[in-house]
Design a protein around this motif. Structure first.
Motif, PDB file in Angstrom:
ATOM      1  N   ILE A   1      42.733  12.490  34.562  1.00 17.51           N
ATOM      2  CA  ILE A   1      41.453  12.919  33.990  1.00 17.51           C
ATOM      3  C   ILE A   1      41.565  13.220  32.494  1.00 17.51           C
ATOM      4  O   ILE A   1      40.570  13.554  31.853  1.00 17.51           O
ATOM      5  CB  ILE A   1      40.903  14.151  34.720  1.00 17.51           C
ATOM      6  N   MET A   2      42.796  13.151  31.945  1.00 21.46           N
ATOM      7  CA  MET A   2      43.042  13.328  30.508  1.00 21.46           C
ATOM      8  C   MET A   2      42.639  14.718  30.015  1.00 21.46           C
ATOM      9  O   MET A   2      42.215  14.883  28.872  1.00 21.46           O
ATOM     10  CB  MET A   2      42.333  12.241  29.697  1.00 21.46           C
ATOM     11  N   ASP A   3      42.783  15.701  30.880  1.00 24.26           N
ATOM     12  CA  ASP A   3      42.584  17.095  30.473  1.00 24.26           C
ATOM     13  C   ASP A   3      43.966  17.731  30.420  1.00 24.26           C
ATOM     14  O   ASP A   3      44.501  18.152  31.439  1.00 24.26           O
ATOM     15  CB  ASP A   3      41.683  17.827  31.464  1.00 24.26           C
ATOM     16  N   TYR A   4      44.533  17.797  29.224  1.00 18.21           N
ATOM     17  CA  TYR A   4      45.906  18.254  29.064  1.00 18.21           C
ATOM     18  C   TYR A   4      45.994  19.763  28.856  1.00 18.21           C
ATOM     19  O   TYR A   4      47.068  20.283  28.569  1.00 18.21           O
ATOM     20  CB  TYR A   4      46.563  17.514  27.896  1.00 18.21           C
ATOM     21  N   ASP A   5      44.882  20.451  29.013  1.00 17.17           N
ATOM     22  CA  ASP A   5      44.855  21.894  28.835  1.00 17.17           C
ATOM     23  C   ASP A   5      44.754  22.590  30.186  1.00 17.17           C
ATOM     24  O   ASP A   5      45.740  23.071  30.737  1.00 17.17           O
ATOM     25  CB  ASP A   5      43.691  22.283  27.925  1.00 17.17           C
ATOM     26  N   ASP A   6      43.549  22.620  30.758  1.00 15.65           N
ATOM     27  CA  ASP A   6      43.325  23.315  32.027  1.00 15.65           C
ATOM     28  C   ASP A   6      43.438  22.411  33.250  1.00 15.65           C
ATOM     29  O   ASP A   6      43.470  22.902  34.379  1.00 15.65           O
ATOM     30  CB  ASP A   6      41.937  23.974  32.031  1.00 15.65           C
ATOM     31  N   ARG A   7      43.409  21.069  33.040  1.00 11.65           N
ATOM     32  CA  ARG A   7      43.517  20.099  34.139  1.00 11.65           C
ATOM     33  C   ARG A   7      42.357  20.215  35.121  1.00 11.65           C
ATOM     34  O   ARG A   7      42.524  19.992  36.315  1.00 11.65           O
ATOM     35  CB  ARG A   7      44.856  20.259  34.882  1.00 11.65           C
ATOM     36  N   GLN A   8      41.180  20.561  34.616  1.00  7.63           N
ATOM     37  CA  GLN A   8      40.029  20.748  35.491  1.00  7.63           C
ATOM     38  C   GLN A   8      38.804  19.961  35.041  1.00  7.63           C
ATOM     39  O   GLN A   8      37.976  19.590  35.873  1.00  7.63           O
ATOM     40  CB  GLN A   8      39.656  22.238  35.554  1.00  7.63           C
ATOM     41  N   ASP A   9      38.662  19.720  33.762  1.00 12.50           N
ATOM     42  CA  ASP A   9      37.448  19.113  33.211  1.00 12.50           C
ATOM     43  C   ASP A   9      37.516  17.590  33.339  1.00 12.50           C
ATOM     44  O   ASP A   9      38.231  16.926  32.597  1.00 12.50           O
ATOM     45  CB  ASP A   9      37.286  19.520  31.751  1.00 12.50           C
ATOM     46  N   VAL A  10      36.743  17.042  34.277  1.00 14.47           N
ATOM     47  CA  VAL A  10      36.755  15.586  34.490  1.00 14.47           C
ATOM     48  C   VAL A  10      35.784  14.871  33.550  1.00 14.47           C
ATOM     49  O   VAL A  10      35.656  13.643  33.615  1.00 14.47           O
ATOM     50  CB  VAL A  10      36.411  15.246  35.957  1.00 14.47           C
ATOM     51  N   ASN A  11      35.118  15.637  32.691  1.00 16.14           N
ATOM     52  CA  ASN A  11      34.175  15.040  31.732  1.00 16.14           C
ATOM     53  C   ASN A  11      34.482  15.556  30.330  1.00 16.14           C
ATOM     54  O   ASN A  11      33.581  15.878  29.557  1.00 16.14           O
ATOM     55  CB  ASN A  11      32.732  15.380  32.132  1.00 16.14           C
ATOM     56  N   ASN A  12      35.771  15.633  30.012  1.00 16.20           N
ATOM     57  CA  ASN A  12      36.192  16.162  28.723  1.00 16.20           C
ATOM     58  C   ASN A  12      36.008  15.118  27.620  1.00 16.20           C
ATOM     59  O   ASN A  12      35.860  13.918  27.889  1.00 16.20           O
ATOM     60  CB  ASN A  12      37.648  16.633  28.793  1.00 16.20           C
ATOM     61  N   PRO A  13      36.009  15.535  26.353  1.00 19.56           N
ATOM     62  CA  PRO A  13      35.756  14.601  25.240  1.00 19.56           C
ATOM     63  C   PRO A  13      36.743  13.439  25.189  1.00 19.56           C
ATOM     64  O   PRO A  13      36.353  12.312  24.854  1.00 19.56           O
ATOM     65  CB  PRO A  13      35.893  15.499  23.995  1.00 19.56           C
ATOM     66  N   LEU A  14      38.018  13.684  25.507  1.00 16.29           N
ATOM     67  CA  LEU A  14      39.016  12.629  25.398  1.00 16.29           C
ATOM     68  C   LEU A  14      38.744  11.483  26.371  1.00 16.29           C
ATOM     69  O   LEU A  14      38.816  10.304  25.996  1.00 16.29           O
ATOM     70  CB  LEU A  14      40.410  13.207  25.647  1.00 16.29           C
ATOM     71  N   ILE A  15      38.403  11.816  27.608  1.00 20.82           N
ATOM     72  CA  ILE A  15      38.148  10.741  28.579  1.00 20.82           C
ATOM     73  C   ILE A  15      36.860   9.997  28.231  1.00 20.82           C
ATOM     74  O   ILE A  15      36.727   8.798  28.477  1.00 20.82           O
ATOM     75  CB  ILE A  15      38.124  11.291  30.018  1.00 20.82           C
ATOM     76  N   ARG A  16      35.906  10.698  27.613  1.00 15.58           N
ATOM     77  CA  ARG A  16      34.685  10.023  27.191  1.00 15.58           C
ATOM     78  C   ARG A  16      34.966   9.059  26.045  1.00 15.58           C
ATOM     79  O   ARG A  16      34.411   7.957  25.998  1.00 15.58           O
ATOM     80  CB  ARG A  16      33.631  11.058  26.783  1.00 15.58           C
TER      81      ARG A  16
END
Length: 234
Positions: free
Chosen positions: A188-203
């Protein structure tokens, strides 16, 4: 500017960047599908407590419990370590009381936390360590602190997190879950909390993939037009 050359270069570099992430998506997806989700959840590690009726004879009456516990909001009668207890919720938080005597049992000591975790553990391994955590590690970052972290012998380092206030099993973890959490981070490319599946990086990478497909389509159309020109010239 030669637009076909620009499209070709854009397509090449975008495809390279997206392909690197696509490898991570593929490998992480393979792990998440290869290991069954029930194994990841660790349900097999927890012993199913039998539904044995509780004998309420001689227990502290809930009405009297309200006098013992200021600010009582709710109380639940259950069995822990073979003894009846009240798990109560007050204005100050949750607590554990002996249902026979009304004595407060929480916060649990290390020995009590070890015994409670061992009683809930479905496998044969002994307790390796127990530690009272006041700061949440990444694997239980959403759980309220403090928690007893009790680790057992056995494959994949099974670990129970026990509430010192109620004796409840808050969470269970093991190395297969930890690996899943690690590859989920890449997925999901959330390298902080590993929870946000709609984070800016993946977008950003999603739109990069769209741009890669669009530039590839442009090059494909240009190649057809070029072939037509060659045929007319012939």
């Amino acid at each position: 500017m030669r637009w076909p050359a620009f499209a070709r270069k854009t397509h090449k570099w975008l495809a390279l960047l997206v392909a690197i992430q696509a490898v991570f998506w593929t490998l992480s997806g393979l792990y998440m599908t290869a290991v069954h989700i029930d194994i990841i959840h660790g349900d097999r590690l927890v012993k199913a407590e039998p539904a044995v009726p509780l004998d309420v004879t001689g227990l502290v009456d809930p009405a009297h419990l309200a006098h013992l516990v200021p600010g009582l909001r709710a109380a639940r009668l259950e069995r822990q370590l073979g003894a009846p207890v009240y798990v109560v919720e007050t204005e100050a938080g949750k607590a554990l009381f002996d249902a026979r005597t009304g004595a407060k049992l929480s916060p649990l000591s290390e020995a009590q936390a070890r015994a409670r975790a061992k009683a809930l553990f479905a496998e044969a391994g002994d307790v390796v360590s127990a530690e009272l955590l006041t700061k949440a590690p990444l694997e239980v970052q959403t759980r309220p602190m403090p928690l007893w972290r009790v680790e057992f012998e056995g494959a994949w380092r099974p670990t129970f997190y026990i509430s010192p206030f109620t004796g409840e099993l808050v969470s269970r973890r093991h190395d297969l879950w930890r690996t899943f959490d690690f590859v989920w981070m890449f997925h999901i490319m959330d390298y902080d909390d590993r929870q946000d599946v709609n984070n800016p990086l993946i977008r950003v990478f999603t739109w990069m993939a769209v741009a890669t497909a669009a530039s590839g389509a442009w090059l494909l159309l240009y190649s057809f037009r070029k072939k037509r020109r060659v045929r007319k010239a012939a």
